[in-house]
Motif scaffolding. Structure first.
Motif, PDB file in Angstrom:
ATOM      1  N   LEU A  38     -27.108  50.486  97.692  1.00  0.00           N
ATOM      2  CA  LEU A  38     -27.835  51.592  98.426  1.00  0.00           C
ATOM      3  C   LEU A  38     -28.124  52.774  97.662  1.00  0.00           C
ATOM      4  CD1 LEU A  38     -28.211  52.988 101.381  1.00  0.00           C
ATOM      5  CD2 LEU A  38     -25.973  53.761 101.387  1.00  0.00           C
ATOM      6  N   VAL A  39     -29.215  53.525  97.848  1.00  0.00           N
ATOM      7  CA  VAL A  39     -29.691  54.540  96.894  1.00  0.00           C
ATOM      8  C   VAL A  39     -29.941  55.579  97.961  1.00  0.00           C
ATOM      9  CG1 VAL A  39     -31.460  55.744  95.489  1.00  0.00           C
ATOM     10  CG2 VAL A  39     -30.710  53.517  94.937  1.00  0.00           C
ATOM     11  N   GLN A  40     -29.111  56.751  98.009  1.00  0.00           N
ATOM     12  CA  GLN A  40     -29.442  57.634  99.172  1.00  0.00           C
ATOM     13  C   GLN A  40     -29.329  59.155  98.676  1.00  0.00           C
ATOM     14  OE1 GLN A  40     -26.713  56.986 102.356  1.00  0.00           O
ATOM     15  NE2 GLN A  40     -26.760  59.162 102.902  1.00  0.00           N
ATOM     16  N   PRO A  41     -30.525  59.982  98.941  1.00  0.00           N
ATOM     17  CA  PRO A  41     -30.422  61.407  98.681  1.00  0.00           C
ATOM     18  C   PRO A  41     -29.558  62.229  99.592  1.00  0.00           C
ATOM     19  CG  PRO A  41     -32.225  60.943 100.030  1.00  0.00           C
ATOM     20  CD  PRO A  41     -31.505  59.424  99.603  1.00  0.00           C
ATOM     21  N   VAL A  42     -28.710  63.045  98.935  1.00  0.00           N
ATOM     22  CA  VAL A  42     -27.581  63.934  99.562  1.00  0.00           C
ATOM     23  C   VAL A  42     -27.797  65.165  99.273  1.00  0.00           C
ATOM     24  CG1 VAL A  42     -25.237  64.083  99.528  1.00  0.00           C
ATOM     25  CG2 VAL A  42     -25.757  61.928  99.550  1.00  0.00           C
ATOM     26  N   ARG A  43     -27.788  66.169 100.309  1.00  0.00           N
ATOM     27  CA  ARG A  43     -27.796  67.503  99.758  1.00  0.00           C
ATOM     28  C   ARG A  43     -26.049  67.898 100.104  1.00  0.00           C
ATOM     29  NH1 ARG A  43     -31.341  72.658 101.116  1.00  0.00           N
ATOM     30  NH2 ARG A  43     -31.799  72.030  99.217  1.00  0.00           N
ATOM     31  N   PHE A  44     -25.569  68.348  98.959  1.00  0.00           N
ATOM     32  CA  PHE A  44     -24.175  68.833  98.956  1.00  0.00           C
ATOM     33  C   PHE A  44     -23.778  70.228  99.135  1.00  0.00           C
ATOM     34  CE2 PHE A  44     -20.221  70.311  97.178  1.00  0.00           C
ATOM     35  CZ  PHE A  44     -19.124  69.516  97.539  1.00  0.00           C
ATOM     36  N   GLN A  45     -23.419  70.681 100.106  1.00  0.00           N
ATOM     37  CA  GLN A  45     -23.258  71.957 100.479  1.00  0.00           C
ATOM     38  C   GLN A  45     -21.731  72.238 100.862  1.00  0.00           C
ATOM     39  OE1 GLN A  45     -25.813  72.146 103.800  1.00  0.00           O
ATOM     40  NE2 GLN A  45     -27.132  73.253 102.598  1.00  0.00           N
ATOM     41  N   ALA A  46     -20.964  72.080  99.751  1.00  0.00           N
ATOM     42  CA  ALA A  46     -19.599  72.589  99.697  1.00  0.00           C
ATOM     43  C   ALA A  46     -18.635  71.675 100.469  1.00  0.00           C
ATOM     44  CB  ALA A  46     -19.326  73.926  99.990  1.00  0.00           C
ATOM     45  N   ALA A  47     -18.879  70.905 101.540  1.00  0.00           N
ATOM     46  CA  ALA A  47     -18.080  70.067 102.162  1.00  0.00           C
ATOM     47  C   ALA A  47     -18.055  68.893 101.545  1.00  0.00           C
ATOM     48  CB  ALA A  47     -18.475  69.870 103.861  1.00  0.00           C
ATOM     49  N   THR A  48     -16.650  68.172 101.753  1.00  0.00           N
ATOM     50  CA  THR A  48     -16.585  66.626 101.228  1.00  0.00           C
ATOM     51  C   THR A  48     -17.716  65.950 101.943  1.00  0.00           C
ATOM     52  OG1 THR A  48     -14.071  66.989 100.731  1.00  0.00           O
ATOM     53  CG2 THR A  48     -14.976  64.651 101.241  1.00  0.00           C
ATOM     54  N   THR A  49     -18.439  64.945 101.177  1.00  0.00           N
ATOM     55  CA  THR A  49     -19.472  64.164 101.761  1.00  0.00           C
ATOM     56  C   THR A  49     -19.065  62.971 101.496  1.00  0.00           C
ATOM     57  OG1 THR A  49     -20.884  65.866 101.504  1.00  0.00           O
ATOM     58  CG2 THR A  49     -22.048  63.919 101.819  1.00  0.00           C
ATOM     59  N   GLN A  50     -19.145  61.728 102.239  1.00  0.00           N
ATOM     60  CA  GLN A  50     -19.061  60.486 102.085  1.00  0.00           C
ATOM     61  C   GLN A  50     -20.428  59.791 102.203  1.00  0.00           C
ATOM     62  OE1 GLN A  50     -15.964  58.985 104.488  1.00  0.00           O
ATOM     63  NE2 GLN A  50     -14.607  59.737 103.415  1.00  0.00           N
ATOM     64  N   VAL A  51     -20.662  58.916 101.455  1.00  0.00           N
ATOM     65  CA  VAL A  51     -22.007  57.884 101.332  1.00  0.00           C
ATOM     66  C   VAL A  51     -21.538  56.678 101.681  1.00  0.00           C
ATOM     67  CG1 VAL A  51     -23.838  56.982 100.108  1.00  0.00           C
ATOM     68  CG2 VAL A  51     -23.315  59.272  99.622  1.00  0.00           C
TER      69      VAL A  51
END
Length: 149
Positions: A99-112
């Motif tokens: 899986l290739v996925q764009p993510v915008r990280f904005q300080a909160a823990t993020t899961q893919v």
């Protein structure tokens, strides 16, 4: 009350009582989910790791991105546009996906999430997670987890 009515009432009561099972009902068994994560590593200035949720012979993989620690007072929280890649396979066997996925990280823990499947008991699952951003090289964090069932 006549004898016939008493006997009929007793027969109905015994039939209802006799309909109850003689042994306690068995609750369905559930398989516990085990979560295993690889070590965190600094990637694109953020803490990155890859994890596996194993339930029986079902495996779900996810990558996680978070801050390394609490921000300093008065600092601006980072916003980063990332490209993430999550890959998994049973060693010597089946691919669990890519899986290739764009993510915008904005300080909160993020899961893919989105890679997983069923593997044979006794397999080892290999997972890789990368995150890259403009100006930062990409290198994976990895995890090898046994599926013992």
């Amino acid at each position: 009350m006549s004898r016939i009515a008493l006997l009929a009432t007793a027969a109905v009561g015994l039939a209802l009582f006799g309909a109850a099972p003689a042994t306690a009902a068995h609750a369905p068994t559930t398989t516990a989910t085990t979560v295993t994560c690889g070590p965190s590593a600094l990637r694109v200035g953020l803490s990155t790791k890859v994890c596996a949720e194993v339930t029986g012979n079902s495996v779900q993989l996810y990558g996680q991105i978070s801050l390394l620690g609490p921000p300093s007072p008065g600092s601006t929280l980072p916003v980063k546009d990332l490209t993430t890649t999550l890959t998994g396979n049973a060693v010597g066997g089946t691919s669990l996906g890519h899986l290739v996925q764009p993510v915008r990280f904005q300080a909160a823990t993020t899961q893919v999430r989105g890679v997983g499947g069923t593997v044979p008991c006794g397999s080892t699952v290999h997972a890789e997670f990368t995150s890259s951003a403009l100006g930062y090289p990409s290198s994976p964090v990895t995890l090898d987890v046994p599926v013992t069932c």
